[in-house]
Scaffold this active site. Sequence first.
Site, PDB file in Angstrom:
ATOM      1  CB  SER A 157      -1.003   0.039   1.259  1.00  0.00           C
ATOM      2  OG  SER A 157      -1.812   0.971   1.016  1.00  0.00           O
ATOM      3  NE  ARG A 227      -8.970   1.642  11.105  1.00  0.00           N
ATOM      4  CZ  ARG A 227      -7.883   0.989  10.567  1.00  0.00           C
ATOM      5  NH1 ARG A 227      -7.348   1.729   9.715  1.00  0.00           N
ATOM      6  NH2 ARG A 227      -7.602   0.022  10.746  1.00  0.00           N
ATOM      7  CG  ASP A 322      -6.299  -3.461  -3.731  1.00  0.00           C
ATOM      8  OD1 ASP A 322      -7.315  -2.476  -3.532  1.00  0.00           O
ATOM      9  OD2 ASP A 322      -5.273  -3.363  -3.466  1.00  0.00           O
ATOM     10  CG  HIS A 355      -5.794  -2.096   0.154  1.00  0.00           C
ATOM     11  ND1 HIS A 355      -4.671  -1.986  -0.834  1.00  0.00           N
ATOM     12  CD2 HIS A 355      -5.131  -1.330   0.991  1.00  0.00           C
ATOM     13  CE1 HIS A 355      -3.862  -1.346  -0.667  1.00  0.00           C
ATOM     14  NE2 HIS A 355      -4.093  -0.841   0.383  1.00  0.00           N
ATOM     15  CG  ASP A 356      -7.454  -4.856   5.032  1.00  0.00           C
ATOM     16  OD1 ASP A 356      -6.420  -3.690   4.883  1.00  0.00           O
ATOM     17  OD2 ASP A 356      -8.029  -4.489   6.224  1.00  0.00           O
TER      18      ASP A 356
END
Length: 382
Positions: A157, A227, A322, A355-356
């Site tokens: 990232s 968040r 992602d 993405h994680d």
Amino acid sequence: MPESIPDDSIGLVKSSIFHFNEPLALASGLTLNEYELVYETYGKLNEARDNAVLVCHALSGTHHLAGYYSMDDRKPGWWENIVGPGKVIDTNRFYVVGVNNLGGCHGSTGPKSTNPATGKPYGPDFPIVTVTDWVTSQHRLSEKLGIKQWAAVVGGSLGGMQVLQWAIDYPDSLRHAIVIAAAPKLTAQNIAFNEVARQAIRTDPSFHDGHYYEHDTIPESGLRIARMLGHLTYMSDDIMAEKFGRALREGTINFDYGIEFQVESYLRYQADSFVGSFDANTYLLMTKALDYFDPAAAVAGDLTAVLAKVSADFFVLSFTSDWRFSPQRSHEIVRALHDNDLNVSYAEIESHHGHDAFLLSLPQYLSVFSAYMNRVAGECSK
């Protein structure tokens, strides 16, 4: 707290601090006259000093990559599944370094640090830093550690963006560049997500224009929303459907605004955990560094041209689900490297985690990553 530390963990670790008295000229035109970087090291630097691996962290990451600070520690470092003895980044073979970026809130000089000029926390007066500034400060640390050339610089990232900048700014200082789930610059959509998050923080009544330390408060509401929004972009629709679906916590609709769906509960838990561990001013800085990252801007947007002086071998990884940093963005990097006849390997990992995924122990991901790191290790002196 772990009942016992797993055999494949690096074990108990501690952080170190290096104080720099040399002024650091920043991309903004401002200067930090002095600053500190907090870092951790694992494994041993070999006699030839050619087995060092630098890991660059993402937006909310830290220098604490692996291991535990004490037997009472409930959580290991954020890349515990990747860094350690016998793991992908094998600390039996590599000397691994993790650094908390400037502007961070986990020990390196940042908004929470005392401004020598005022005796108070910098707060919003801490200068905006860029990926280039981070790489410059990391390069200075590598010199202090006696590392002239990294065997590899690795990051996912925002960390992957730092890897790309390393290869551009210090081409002779790394042999391998490993860029995971990253992009050569943000899309307008990504910049928009970051701006919504920043507005949530900056419009919180407890923000006090960034001077909330002096008011003994935290812009909790804004940070929580930021968040939750960020976390949504790190997950795919498929993984959210799989984990939560439309499941109700109590099995029935209550016709109110409390927490009814499991996904609501999850997001609020993530938000609550983040508020207790991350600084709002740092969040603003980190998202701005993301927005500003565009190394090709200096050459009219020509990524091939800006990568012309790169000499490192590259390994670029992306994940099919992602959508924040899609595989197409990795393809741009690969094409520009190929245009310069550089050695580049590419892997597109099938995953529905979004993405994680770069943080997870996915078999295909671990397999190809391990294979490449074995290649890196094979080039190091014994």
